[in-house]
Design a protein around this motif. Structure first.
Motif, mmCIF file in Angstrom:
data_model
loop_
_atom_site.group_PDB
_atom_site.id
_atom_site.type_symbol
_atom_site.label_atom_id
_atom_site.label_comp_id
_atom_site.label_asym_id
_atom_site.label_seq_id
_atom_site.Cartn_x
_atom_site.Cartn_y
_atom_site.Cartn_z
ATOM 1 N N UNK A 89 0.839 -1.198 0.000
ATOM 2 C CA UNK A 89 0.000 0.000 0.000
ATOM 3 C C UNK A 89 0.875 1.249 0.000
ATOM 4 N N UNK A 90 1.983 1.208 0.735
ATOM 5 C CA UNK A 90 2.899 2.347 0.786
ATOM 6 C C UNK A 90 3.417 2.684 -0.617
ATOM 7 N N UNK A 91 3.778 1.661 -1.398
ATOM 8 C CA UNK A 91 4.285 1.888 -2.754
ATOM 9 C C UNK A 91 3.191 2.423 -3.676
ATOM 10 N N UNK A 92 1.987 1.902 -3.536
ATOM 11 C CA UNK A 92 0.873 2.367 -4.365
ATOM 12 C C UNK A 92 0.616 3.844 -4.126
ATOM 13 N N UNK A 93 0.535 4.240 -2.854
ATOM 14 C CA UNK A 93 0.275 5.651 -2.545
ATOM 15 C C UNK A 93 1.441 6.535 -2.957
ATOM 16 N N UNK A 94 2.647 6.028 -2.855
ATOM 17 C CA UNK A 94 3.816 6.786 -3.305
ATOM 18 C C UNK A 94 3.743 7.010 -4.813
ATOM 19 N N UNK A 95 3.361 5.975 -5.556
ATOM 20 C CA UNK A 95 3.216 6.093 -7.011
ATOM 21 C C UNK A 95 2.133 7.100 -7.376
ATOM 22 N N UNK A 96 1.015 7.080 -6.645
ATOM 23 C CA UNK A 96 -0.071 8.017 -6.913
ATOM 24 C C UNK A 96 0.425 9.433 -6.693
ATOM 25 N N UNK A 97 1.154 9.652 -5.632
ATOM 26 C CA UNK A 97 1.681 10.995 -5.362
ATOM 27 C C UNK A 97 2.597 11.450 -6.481
ATOM 28 N N UNK A 98 3.420 10.552 -6.992
ATOM 29 C CA UNK A 98 4.324 10.902 -8.094
ATOM 30 C C UNK A 98 3.510 11.211 -9.352
ATOM 31 N N UNK A 99 2.506 10.386 -9.627
ATOM 32 C CA UNK A 99 1.692 10.585 -10.833
ATOM 33 C C UNK A 99 0.952 11.904 -10.811
ATOM 34 N N UNK A 100 0.475 12.280 -9.641
ATOM 35 C CA UNK A 100 -0.315 13.491 -9.535
ATOM 36 C C UNK A 100 0.432 14.629 -8.854
ATOM 37 N N UNK A 101 1.698 14.383 -8.553
ATOM 38 C CA UNK A 101 2.558 15.375 -7.904
ATOM 39 C C UNK A 101 1.856 16.000 -6.721
#
Length: 102
Positions: A89-101
């Motif tokens: 879950x930590x990686x998924x949310x990190x990826x979302x933050x990167x995708x949407x800055x």
């Protein structure tokens, strides 16, 4: 450095402006400098400095699926889990933050 004498007037969503300027403030970059950097990157790339495309990821709304479609989606998820194609879950949310800055 060339003299800055050209003006740019744009209309932007207030919340987008506020969020972006908040991030730029933390970075110590005035909005005008960020816009100037963006324009320079457009020139260097001879286009936008990032991909503009519709994401391939298809989100599934379980409420709209029939029982057999839901079962098929669950089977795909199970197969991904068994084969190790998972993320924390930590990686998924990190990826979302990167995708949407965010």
């Amino acid at each position: 450095m060339a003299a800055k004498s050209a003006n740019l007037y744009v209309r932007i969503e207030p919340d987008v402006k506020e969020q972006a300027e908040s991030i730029l403030s933390v970075l110590g970059i005035p909005a005008s400098n960020a816009i100037n950097m963006f324009y320079k990157q457009i020139i260097l790339h001879r286009g936008l400095p990032f991909e503009v495309k519709i994401p391939v990821t298809k989100h599934v709304n379980a409420e709209e699926l029939s029982e057999s479609e839901l079962s098929a989606e669950l089977e795909k998820g199970y197969a991904d889990m068994v084969s190790g194609r998972t993320k924390s879950a930590r990686q998924v949310f990190s990826d979302i933050r990167k995708d949407y800055e965010i």
